[in-house]
Design a protein around this motif. Structure first.
Motif, mmCIF file in Angstrom:
data_model
loop_
_atom_site.group_PDB
_atom_site.id
_atom_site.type_symbol
_atom_site.label_atom_id
_atom_site.label_comp_id
_atom_site.label_asym_id
_atom_site.label_seq_id
_atom_site.Cartn_x
_atom_site.Cartn_y
_atom_site.Cartn_z
ATOM 1 N N HIS A 37 -23.682 7.259 -22.412
ATOM 2 C CA HIS A 37 -23.802 5.805 -22.284
ATOM 3 C C HIS A 37 -24.751 5.207 -23.313
ATOM 4 C CE1 HIS A 37 -21.423 5.875 -18.721
ATOM 5 N NE2 HIS A 37 -22.258 6.679 -18.116
ATOM 6 N N GLU A 64 -15.208 6.862 -25.664
ATOM 7 C CA GLU A 64 -14.197 5.826 -25.538
ATOM 8 C C GLU A 64 -12.820 6.439 -25.311
ATOM 9 O OE1 GLU A 64 -14.638 3.545 -29.036
ATOM 10 O OE2 GLU A 64 -16.327 2.365 -28.283
ATOM 11 N N ASP A 67 -12.699 7.285 -21.724
ATOM 12 C CA ASP A 67 -12.511 6.069 -20.933
ATOM 13 C C ASP A 67 -11.079 5.560 -21.046
ATOM 14 O OD1 ASP A 67 -15.125 6.234 -20.299
ATOM 15 O OD2 ASP A 67 -15.811 4.653 -21.649
ATOM 16 N N ARG A 105 -11.717 0.221 -16.033
ATOM 17 C CA ARG A 105 -12.594 0.139 -17.210
ATOM 18 C C ARG A 105 -14.050 -0.034 -16.778
ATOM 19 N NH1 ARG A 105 -9.962 -3.348 -19.709
ATOM 20 N NH2 ARG A 105 -8.863 -1.928 -21.101
ATOM 21 N N GLU A 109 -16.965 2.754 -17.605
ATOM 22 C CA GLU A 109 -18.071 2.347 -18.473
ATOM 23 C C GLU A 109 -19.380 2.180 -17.713
ATOM 24 O OE1 GLU A 109 -16.793 -1.184 -20.431
ATOM 25 O OE2 GLU A 109 -15.280 -0.168 -21.651
#
Length: 716
Positions: A37, A64, A67, A105, A109
């Protein structure tokens, strides 16, 4: 011309640079949980500031990709040909797919999210499926908090089983209820042993019936009993902290401890907002413990999030109930029945202390009642400290001392635990009364309220005027994760700024998703310009005439929603004979419970229901049974409740406009909720009637109209 020889040092430098990049990449790849993160601006704290930026960009790209894979898989599940499409009665809704994608999402995240999703989106599955996939994959417990029992039941009996079929993988779901909903068999046995000293003959008979009930009940909860038991009796046998524990209830079939074990192992837990904030208060500030709200490493989804501010203010504030204090003292000794724990102990001095305290408590609350003005409403705001002298604190302290002395003299560990628990509650009540009289918590509003069916009891209350900073600390700290959703959060702005600011979600992402319903085809709006002002003599006659006109138009099948219980009752009395002759007529507060009234309304086929606040929201009547919603007045909150009055004063004191910053947005939200009762499925059709001409004659009327679904409108 001969070719130039290669630059060997430059090649070696490039090779070394690539090796360094590969080395740094391997370091990050080996420990992704620490750095996944971290953003580019965090780079100096890693201690490798000399590393090229490309290394950091590669690490982030991997995150990413992870994700995007999760978001993409969720998106695909909700597509026209996805996993959900193979379920019975599946109907593809792009709005549902958009909501599921946004939640996926946000979870991947680690970002909080607020989502307004219109009626018919299918919110439950849109948050359940990504939450379950994420929670099961990362071993994080999922908490789903709702405001109404109806939604809890829908989640447990319909939506969660549907999600289980879609995911085709096992997981455990549980309903979280408050402790006092559960019978404790250990406490029941002790109560039976001392029943002669604790209970009247009628209570003893009821105790034996409950004992027999334990042999056939499945969960041992209040809701399973045929009739609600005597409050004084139930408080002696229900689960309580320090009294009903794994140790004290070892070897017994303890209903609460069994429920607690299921909660600890459950993957998803359903709870209501009130209980969530009650437990959150007991856990304390989130910064002082491991990430998680009620359990380590959990995350929460708040459905029906539009009610959060009001519920949180009530739970986070202060409250002392005259009735609750009386019941607490009666557990020790009831002067009327001469029963109680001190009777069991044969402690004459303690019996005398409790008797005197019961009398002193009555005198104390009488003195409060005499000084308060309840002419306008059940609430009386207290603006200055020392409303009355604290004539009860000393008496409560004496009872507390008697409990301490009794504990020291006992060998019975179970009875010692019981007395210690009561001592803590007496102490907390004493401190709360002192805080109320001194108005100790700053930035709170204080008021006295009449409670009970006939207003025969009082309660002392305090709540923060501005709860947003508190909720910001409790709900949105770093490392925690929550999603909030409702069908009505916006008052004209897609960033949902009004709602976010009210609940402290200052920097939280927001998404606004429309409804899949075709309101242009399904709904028609009527606004009546010819309505007189409510202060005019002809107002009630006009209200009568227009309501009857639109009821005939829809052949009943209508909710008539009021903002005033007094106006509703007066009009119901005036129209009762006429409406009973033509329709099946229901009036809130005249005997039937809300759930029973709704059931009979749905079955009647021509029902007309007069309702106030609780029928504006949280009520679901799909199909032809409800084809007309009549709004008698725009739902501006009357600033006679102390908390609303204090909020308006706070906005004005800080240079704001109370009307545009609070009264108008709140009324718009309430109107949207009331109108939202009408269209519940894509086959529903009906009319909405607004019998308040301010929506046409005042400049702010446009704000109301623009907040409603776009549909044909007729002005009369």
């Amino acid at each position: 011309m001969a070719a130039r020889p290669p630059n060997i040092p430059a090649l070696l430098q490039l090779l070394l640079l690539e090796l360094l990049r590969f080395f740094v990449f391997c370091v990050f790849a080996a420990i992704p949980s620490r750095f996944e993160h971290i953003s580019i601006c965090d780079r100096p704290s890693l201690g490798i500031s000399s590393a090229p930026d490309l290394n950091r960009l590669r690490v982030i790209a991997l995150r990413e990709d992870f994700d995007n894979e999760f978001v993409g898989s969720v998106d695909k599940m909700f597509s026209k040909s996805g996993t959900l499409s193979r379920q019975p009665n599946f109907e593809y809704r792009p709005e549902q797919q958009e909501m599921a994608r946004a939640i996926a999402r946000s979870l991947s995240e680690g970002r909080h999210l607020v989502v307004e999703a219109g009626t018919g989106v299918g919110k439950s599955l849109a948050y359940l499926i990504p939450s379950l996939l994420f929670g099961l994959e990362h071993h994080r417990k999922i908490i789903v908090s709702t405001h109404t029992i109806n939604l809890q039941e829908q989640l447990l009996h319909k939506d969660i089983p549907s999600a289980r079929k879609v995911l085709n993988r096992p997981f455990e779901a549980a309903l979280m209820k408050g402790r006092q909903n559960y019978l404790c068999p250990h406490r029941l046995e002790r109560a039976l042993q001392n029943s002669g000293d604790l209970f009247t003959s009628g209570q003893q008979e009821e105790l034996l019936r409950i004992k027999a009930w334990t042999q056939r009940t499945q969960h041992g909860t209040l809701s399973e009993l045929d009739a609600e038991p005597d409050t004084e009796l139930w408080l002696q046998i229900c689960s309580e902290p320090h009294l009903c524990t794994p140790k004290t209830c070892a070897g017994t079939k303890c209903f609460y401890q069994e429920a607690r074990r299921k909660l600890l192992t459950a993957d998803i837990i359903v709870i209501n907002h009130t209980l969530f904030f009650l437990y959150l208060e007991s856990v304390g500030e989130t910064g002082n413990r491991l990430p998680g709200y009620l359990f380590p490493n959990d995350f929460v989804v708040f459905d029906e999030a539009h009610t959060l501010e009001a519920v949180a203010a009530k739970q986070i504030g202060l409250g002392v109930s005259q009735y609750g204090l009386r019941q607490l003292l009666y557990r020790l000794y009831n002067p009327k029945t001469q029963k109680g724990i001190f009777t069991v102990l044969r402690d004459g001095d303690a019996v005398r202390y409790v008797t005197e305290t019961v009398e002193q408590a009555d005198r104390f609350f009488r003195s409060v009642d005499e000084i308060c003005d309840f002419k306008k409403s059940r609430e009386c705001r207290i603006r200055q400290p020392e409303l009355v002298p604290d004539t009860i604190g000393t008496a409560l302290a004496r009872v507390q001392s008697a409990l301490v002395a009794a504990v020291k003299s006992l060998d019975d560990e179970n009875l010692k635990n019981e007395l210690q628990d009561l001592g803590r509650k007496i102490r907390d009540t004493r401190f709360s009364i002192g805080d109320f009289l001194e108005q100790k918590p700053q930035d709170h509003v204080y008021w006295v309220e009449r409670t009970g069916k006939t207003g025969q009891f009082l309660s002392l209350n305090a709540a923060p005027v501005d709860i947003a900073p508190i909720l910001n600390r409790r709900l949105f700290p770093s490392g925690h994760l929550c999603v909030m959703t409702s069908a009505s959060l916006s008052v004209g702005r897609p960033d949902l700024a009004y709602f976010r600011n009210r609940i402290g979600a200052f920097d939280v992402d927001a998404v606004q998703i429309g409804s899949p319903f075709d309101y242009e085809r399904q709904m028609r709006l009527f606004a009546v310009r010819k309505m007189p002002d409510p202060r005019n003599k002809g107002y009630e006659e006009a209200l009568h005439r227009w309501i009857l006109h639109f009821l005939n138009l829809s052949q009943g099948r209508a909710f008539v929603l009021f903002t005033s219980y007094k106006v509703m009752s007066a009009l119901a009395a005036r129209m009762e004979t006429e409406l009973h002759r033509r329709f099946t007529f229901f009036v809130q507060g005249q005997g039937l419970s809300r759930s029973r009234m709704l059931a009979e309304f749905k079955e009647s086929g021509n029902g007309v229901l007069f309702g106030t606040d609780s029928f504006w929201t949280g009520v679901d009547v799909p199909g032809d049974a409800l084809s007309n919603v009549i709004i008698t007045r725009l739902p501006f909150a009357v600033p006679d409740h102390p908390l609303i009055e204090a909020k308006l004063e706070h906005i004005e004191a800080t240079g704001g406009d109370p009307f545009t910053e609070y009264s108008l947005p709140e009324a718009i939200l309430k109107l949207r909720q009331g109108v939202g009762r009408l269209i519940r499925t894509n086959t529903d059709k009906g009319i909405v009637v607004i019998l308040d001409n301010r929506i046409l004659t005042r400049t702010y009327g446009r704000a109301f109209l623009e907040a409603l679904p776009k549909c044909p409108m007729e002005v009369l």
